[in-house]
Design a protein around this motif. Structure first.
Motif, mmCIF file in Angstrom:
data_model
loop_
_atom_site.group_PDB
_atom_site.id
_atom_site.type_symbol
_atom_site.label_atom_id
_atom_site.label_comp_id
_atom_site.label_asym_id
_atom_site.label_seq_id
_atom_site.Cartn_x
_atom_site.Cartn_y
_atom_site.Cartn_z
ATOM 1 N N LYS A 174 -9.745 7.185 4.447
ATOM 2 C CA LYS A 174 -10.694 6.983 3.357
ATOM 3 C C LYS A 174 -10.544 5.589 2.763
ATOM 4 N N ALA A 175 -11.558 4.758 2.973
ATOM 5 C CA ALA A 175 -11.528 3.399 2.427
ATOM 6 C C ALA A 175 -11.482 3.408 0.903
ATOM 7 N N LYS A 176 -12.062 4.442 0.305
ATOM 8 C CA LYS A 176 -12.085 4.483 -1.164
ATOM 9 C C LYS A 176 -10.685 4.549 -1.746
ATOM 10 N N ASP A 177 -9.716 5.074 -0.963
ATOM 11 C CA ASP A 177 -8.339 5.117 -1.448
ATOM 12 C C ASP A 177 -7.784 3.709 -1.623
ATOM 13 N N VAL A 178 -8.197 2.805 -0.731
ATOM 14 C CA VAL A 178 -7.756 1.409 -0.823
ATOM 15 C C VAL A 178 -8.322 0.764 -2.084
ATOM 16 N N VAL A 179 -9.603 0.959 -2.318
ATOM 17 C CA VAL A 179 -10.235 0.395 -3.515
ATOM 18 C C VAL A 179 -9.618 0.984 -4.779
ATOM 19 N N SER A 193 -7.176 1.022 -10.138
ATOM 20 C CA SER A 193 -6.171 1.653 -11.002
ATOM 21 C C SER A 193 -5.156 0.630 -11.497
ATOM 22 N N LEU A 194 -4.723 -0.251 -10.606
ATOM 23 C CA LEU A 194 -3.757 -1.271 -11.012
ATOM 24 C C LEU A 194 -4.361 -2.250 -12.007
ATOM 25 N N CYS A 195 -5.635 -2.578 -11.815
ATOM 26 C CA CYS A 195 -6.281 -3.478 -12.776
ATOM 27 C C CYS A 195 -6.284 -2.873 -14.172
ATOM 28 N N VAL A 196 -6.521 -1.576 -14.257
ATOM 29 C CA VAL A 196 -6.482 -0.892 -15.558
ATOM 30 C C VAL A 196 -5.072 -0.940 -16.121
ATOM 31 N N ASP A 197 -4.093 -0.589 -15.285
ATOM 32 C CA ASP A 197 -2.697 -0.544 -15.744
ATOM 33 C C ASP A 197 -2.192 -1.915 -16.194
ATOM 34 N N LEU A 198 -2.671 -2.959 -15.518
ATOM 35 C CA LEU A 198 -2.178 -4.309 -15.789
ATOM 36 C C LEU A 198 -3.031 -5.074 -16.801
ATOM 37 N N PHE A 255 0.817 -1.213 0.000
ATOM 38 C CA PHE A 255 0.000 0.000 0.000
ATOM 39 C C PHE A 255 0.850 1.262 0.000
ATOM 40 N N GLU A 256 1.995 1.231 0.684
ATOM 41 C CA GLU A 256 2.874 2.410 0.652
ATOM 42 C C GLU A 256 3.380 2.678 -0.756
ATOM 43 N N THR A 257 3.669 1.596 -1.479
ATOM 44 C CA THR A 257 4.146 1.738 -2.862
ATOM 45 C C THR A 257 3.151 2.508 -3.718
ATOM 46 N N TYR A 258 1.860 2.319 -3.410
ATOM 47 C CA TYR A 258 0.825 2.961 -4.221
ATOM 48 C C TYR A 258 0.126 4.101 -3.478
#
Length: 418
Positions: free
Chosen positions: A128-133, A138-143, A107-110
């Motif tokens: 903010k829980a939404k930051d976790v989601v 975002s990673l799913c899009v990138d990957l 999580f720190e990495t992102y």
């Protein structure tokens, strides 16, 4: 030919083969919660392409409401001892493959720094829980990992070596062919958030063993003649030690109009069974008899009610007085009186009528028997290519971020083995 002989929903007739869409996904992940999202991302890091099928209109629904919308995403003190399972050793392999340090570093990495609140509970600094989601989406899009929302899985079968996943989406039914399937569809709690018995039902249809399920981390109810006493204290919160013959917790309890809640009660609820008592020390780490003795040497004329009001709230002291000789001053208390006071304060006995059910439960206890899974890969032993992770497996953590750590870890482990 289906490999699921006990299922009435999994048969995939050969005649429908021409209606099956051959996909280029390495795996389909059923459930876009913590386990499913982590699995998709970690698979992406390894160059594997996955498709998340989520029944709700967005992923991460339970993440978004966890911790009052702040998301207690792990616990610094996580060990296997904070998990309940028929096989207490099963979770050790998974938790060792993806540790708390791995979660923090991920999580720190992102961009999510953690802050400790109480008892090792780690929350995003942003609260903010939404930051976790957002990290996962975002990673799913990138990957290049796909997410299909409003997609309900109707059946899982097998044909020509591949799994056939039948889904209903946008009013249409599709059959998708894929080499591997991950079931990360969660448990039964909070049905209004879209929780279903899909994971359990599928496992049962496949002939897999299910350990008894029940609400866990759930408020307990009091009914009958004792209810008015609890009802009058609704809203009072007290730091206590709560225990039974299995375990003990020191945290706050909360009195409600229907019984008991608060962190200590939620914790003990996972170890409570209907018909059993729980015990509450209302003044942990102190001795009420010694306190009374010291006080009456200084001020023996003080009334017991006034003294208790100095230890607790006035309202709570008055409620306790219903069960104690409140009309006596400290000097006039007999040895038997003090013994009664000590028993009430340090061993307050409660026999809950039940619990508030899956609507109010944080998690589910029980689930798919761990005997059915490889502890190293979380693959079903008798059905190669099928994996279970997260809450639908018989691994249930304590309150305070432990269940998220299990979800992240099980998602990671499955991804390594797809």
């Amino acid at each position: 030919m289906s490999i699921f002989p006990n299922s009435d929903i999994c048969e995939t007739p050969v005649m429908t083969a021409n209606l099956i869409k051959q996909t280029d996904f390495d795996a389909i992940i059923i459930g876009g919660g913590a386990c499913g999202l982590m699995c998709a991302v970690q698979a992406g890091f390894l160059g594997k392409r996955t498709l998340i099928l989520e029944k709700n209109d967005k992923v991460g629904a339970k993440i978004l409401i966890s911790g009052g919308g702040r998301c207690n995403y792990t616990n610094l003190y996580t060990t296997a001892q904070q998990f309940i399972s028929e096989n207490e050793h099963f979770c050790k392999s998974t938790l060792s493959q993806w540790t708390v340090e791995d979660t923090i570093r991920f999580f720190e990495t992102y961009g999510i720094e953690g802050k400790e609140k109480t008892l090792g509970q780690l929350f995003p600094v942003s609260d903010k829980a939404k930051d976790v989601v957002n990290v996962f989406t975002s990673l799913c899009v990138d990957l290049g990992q796909e997410i299909w929302c409003d997609a309900e899985v109707k059946s899982i079968g097998k044909l020509d070596g591949n799994f056939i996943v039948s889904i209903e989406r946008c009013g249409k039914t599709e059959k998708l062919s894929v080499p591997k399937v991950v079931i990360a569809s969660g448990g039964l709690p909070i049905p209004k958030m879209g929780a279903t018995d899909f994971g359990l039902r599928t496992a049962r249809n496949l002939g897999l063993a299910i350990n008894d399920t029940a609400p866990a981390l759930v408020p307990l109810t009091i009914t009958g003649k004792d209810q008015p006493w609890y009802e009058q204290l609704s809203g009072n919160s007290i730091f206590c030690r709560v225990w039974n013959d299995r375990v003990s917790f020191e945290e706050n309890i909360l009195f409600t109009h229907w019984g008991l809640s608060g962190p200590a009660i939620l914790q003990i609820s996972s170890y409570w069974r209907p018909g059993e008592f729980i015990y509450i020390d209302l003044l942990p780490n102190q001795n009420i008899a010694e306190l009374i003795q010291a006080e009456r040497e200084a001020n023996g004329k003080k009334m017991l009610l006034a003294y208790l009001a100095g230890l607790f709230t006035r309202k709570f002291a008055e409620a306790l007085s219903d069960k104690l000789p409140a009309d006596k001053n400290l000097a006039s208390l007999s040895k038997a009186d003090i013994e009664d006071i000590s028993n009430l304060i340090h061993e307050f006995k409660v026999k809950p009528a039940g619990d508030k059910g899956y609507d109010k439960a944080e998690v589910m206890r029980g689930g798919l028997s761990t005997d059915e899974l490889s502890s190293k890969t979380l693959e079903v032993k008798k059905i190669p290519g099928l994996y279970f992770g997260g809450e639908c497996v018989d691994v249930t953590g304590w309150l305070g971020g432990y269940n998220f750590q299990w979800a992240w870890a099980s998602g990671f482990v499955i991804a390594q083995n797809l």
